[in-house]
Design a protein around this motif. Structure first.
Motif, PDB file in Angstrom:
ATOM      1  N   ARG A  93       9.851  11.820   3.535  1.00  0.00           N
ATOM      2  CA  ARG A  93      10.014  12.622   2.310  1.00  0.00           C
ATOM      3  C   ARG A  93      10.796  13.905   2.558  1.00  0.00           C
ATOM      4  O   ARG A  93      11.518  14.378   1.677  1.00  0.00           O
TER       5      ARG A  93
ATOM      6  N   ALA B 101       1.705   6.903  -6.837  1.00  0.00           N
ATOM      7  CA  ALA B 101       0.601   7.770  -7.259  1.00  0.00           C
ATOM      8  C   ALA B 101       0.886   9.223  -6.926  1.00  0.00           C
ATOM      9  O   ALA B 101       0.665  10.126  -7.744  1.00  0.00           O
ATOM     10  N   GLN B 102       1.390   9.478  -5.735  1.00  0.00           N
ATOM     11  CA  GLN B 102       1.619  10.849  -5.284  1.00  0.00           C
ATOM     12  C   GLN B 102       2.854  11.483  -5.911  1.00  0.00           C
ATOM     13  O   GLN B 102       2.892  12.692  -6.116  1.00  0.00           O
ATOM     14  N   THR B 103       3.850  10.679  -6.231  1.00  0.00           N
ATOM     15  CA  THR B 103       5.113  11.207  -6.742  1.00  0.00           C
ATOM     16  C   THR B 103       5.145  11.298  -8.260  1.00  0.00           C
ATOM     17  O   THR B 103       5.652  12.275  -8.824  1.00  0.00           O
ATOM     18  N   TRP B 104       4.619  10.274  -8.931  1.00  0.00           N
ATOM     19  CA  TRP B 104       4.720  10.217 -10.393  1.00  0.00           C
ATOM     20  C   TRP B 104       3.360  10.136 -11.082  1.00  0.00           C
ATOM     21  O   TRP B 104       3.308   9.934 -12.306  1.00  0.00           O
ATOM     22  N   SER B 105       2.274  10.257 -10.344  1.00  0.00           N
ATOM     23  CA  SER B 105       0.917  10.102 -10.894  1.00  0.00           C
ATOM     24  C   SER B 105       0.772   8.769 -11.608  1.00  0.00           C
ATOM     25  O   SER B 105       0.104   8.653 -12.645  1.00  0.00           O
ATOM     26  N   TRP B 106       1.386   7.761 -11.049  1.00  0.00           N
ATOM     27  CA  TRP B 106       1.368   6.411 -11.613  1.00  0.00           C
ATOM     28  C   TRP B 106       0.407   5.558 -10.794  1.00  0.00           C
ATOM     29  O   TRP B 106       0.653   5.273  -9.624  1.00  0.00           O
ATOM     30  N   ALA B 107      -0.698   5.177 -11.400  1.00  0.00           N
ATOM     31  CA  ALA B 107      -1.707   4.370 -10.724  1.00  0.00           C
ATOM     32  C   ALA B 107      -1.360   2.892 -10.869  1.00  0.00           C
ATOM     33  O   ALA B 107      -1.366   2.347 -11.981  1.00  0.00           O
TER      34      ALA B 107
ATOM     35  N   ASP C 254       0.827  -1.211   0.000  1.00  0.00           N
ATOM     36  CA  ASP C 254       0.000   0.000   0.000  1.00  0.00           C
ATOM     37  C   ASP C 254       0.860   1.258   0.000  1.00  0.00           C
ATOM     38  O   ASP C 254       0.543   2.243  -0.687  1.00  0.00           O
TER      39      ASP C 254
ATOM     40  N   ALA D 110       0.893   4.052  -2.971  1.00  0.00           N
ATOM     41  CA  ALA D 110       0.581   5.452  -2.657  1.00  0.00           C
ATOM     42  C   ALA D 110       1.723   6.368  -3.066  1.00  0.00           C
ATOM     43  O   ALA D 110       1.489   7.463  -3.607  1.00  0.00           O
ATOM     44  N   TYR D 111       2.957   5.937  -2.826  1.00  0.00           N
ATOM     45  CA  TYR D 111       4.112   6.773  -3.194  1.00  0.00           C
ATOM     46  C   TYR D 111       4.163   6.976  -4.707  1.00  0.00           C
ATOM     47  O   TYR D 111       4.397   8.096  -5.186  1.00  0.00           O
TER      48      TYR D 111
ATOM     49  N   THR E 274       6.368   6.995   3.516  1.00  0.00           N
ATOM     50  CA  THR E 274       5.250   7.808   4.025  1.00  0.00           C
ATOM     51  C   THR E 274       5.711   9.020   4.823  1.00  0.00           C
ATOM     52  O   THR E 274       5.176  10.113   4.658  1.00  0.00           O
TER      53      THR E 274
END
Length: 380
Positions: free
Chosen positions: A279, A75-81, A68, A72-73, A276
């Motif tokens: 950063r 998605a938040q860092t590279w907009s990679w789902a 998880d 999440a990282y 999490t």
């Protein structure tokens, strides 16, 4: 900027570290070789691992929190789902990569790389009983579509299954592959039915440009990506990584449940804390590495202008062209003997590394400066 994370002199680090970086060479050799940082630890990681030890949470890992956190990282860092059902914890990037190589190629089969490239690729491919085939980077240090197309065609001409090991960002050169380059690679690999296995371990540390995960590009979902917090947060001794299998991967691209057993429970706890809550630490250490990139450039321009140096766009590793100094194929050996400074030999990264060395920037500015002085000493 005052260095806060990459701080301390050689005597301090040698007294505090018992691992390979500071223990491999004699005490009078300054080590800037293996990809490990001389860094103060990330406090959220220290707290998370210490708390686990205090409560006796040292059993077998479940893995859900780790997966998880990685999803999440990304998605938040590279907009990679990433679909979490496609993610498998593994011991580390190279163990996961090796197991995928075994699943998608046959014994003795071809595994293509683009040198100069991470030196462990050669050893791990040999360990799996496969054969390395080189499609070198071009003269500008970029992926070469013509070489890739030709090589993929040659290794699959007889119906052989093949894999390509992508280093993204590229180690040792620090190149950040562009979206267009990765899309071209994906198209060429699809045309020849070659499975791309992307080692993306250095992806959190990018100075110039934008990191693009291979599986996020058009056609990339036929490949596999391996990610870990170990390089960016200096956690190599706490084993944990994830393998992400693309939605359109071939049916033989698979990892067994037992492959999850190698990922350490404490390693996963450390990685979750890093991804999490670590950063701010990563932002600071990246800023300090960036300052060392500039420092090395200034010092080489002043003291050793013959050496070719382009600041790496990513990673904390610098690729130095020592060929003008006439030190032969392995200048790292000259530097160790004459200057008592240990850099990684370029030849270990493939034939394209002849006459080069890799310099580890993840140390204090004082140690970087001392290393350059020792390199200067090697010329006399």
């Amino acid at each position: 900027m005052t260095s806060r994370i990459l701080a301390g002199d050689a005597a301090m680090w040698r007294s505090r570290r018992t691992g390979v970086k500071w223990g491999w060479y004699a005490d009078d050799v300054l080590p800037l070789w293996v990809a490990e940082m001389d860094a103060a630890p990330c406090e959220p990681v220290v707290e998370a691992v210490s708390a686990a030890l205090r409560r006796g949470d040292t059993g077998y890992p479940l893995g859900r929190d780790f997966v998880d956190a990685a999803v999440a990282y990304a998605a938040q860092t590279w907009s990679w789902a990433i679909d979490s059902s496609r993610v498998t914890p593994v011991a580390d990037v190279m163990i996961g990569l090796s197991e995928v190589v075994r699943s998608v190629t046959g014994p003795g089969g071809p595994v293509v790389v683009s040198s100069p490239v991470y030196n462990a690729f050669f050893d791990f491919v040999a360990m799996t009983g496969r054969q390395v085939v080189d499609a070198p980077l071009n003269v500008h240090g970029r992926l070469d579509p013509e070489a890739l197309d030709r090589t993929f065609g040659e290794v699959t001409a007889g119906g052989e299954r093949a894999a390509y090991l992508l280093c993204n960002p590229q180690n040792p050169t620090g190149t950040v592959h562009s979206l267009g380059e990765l899309e071209t690679l994906a198209a060429i690999a699809h045309r020849h039915d070659v499975v791309v296995i992307a080692d993306e371990i250095h992806s959190p540390i990018v100075h110039d440009g934008t990191f693009t995960p291979f599986l996020s590009v058009i056609g990339g979902e036929r490949g596999v990506s391996l990610l870990s917090a170990s390089k960016a947060w200096n956690l190599a001794g706490l084993k944990a990584a994830v393998a992400v299998i693309g939605h359109d991967a071939r049916s033989d691209v698979a990892l067994h449940e037992v492959h999850t057993h190698g990922a350490s429970h404490l390693g996963q706890i450390a990685a979750v804390a890093a991804l999490t809550d670590g950063r701010a630490w990563l932002a600071q250490v990246t800023e300090e590495i960036n300052a060392n990139r500039a420092l090395l450039g200034r010092l080489l321009a002043q003291r050793l202008p013959e050496i070719g140096y382009a600041a790496p766009a990513a990673t904390y590793l610098a690729w130095l062209d020592c060929r003008p100094l006439g030190w032969g194929d392995d200048p790292a050996a000259v530097l160790r003997e004459r200057g008592r400074v240990a850099l990684s030999p370029g030849l270990s990264f493939g034939e394209a590394g002849r006459g080069f060395v890799r310099f580890n920037l993840a140390s204090s500015p004082e140690i970087v400066a001392e290393a350059v002085e020792r390199m200067v000493r090697s010329t006399s």
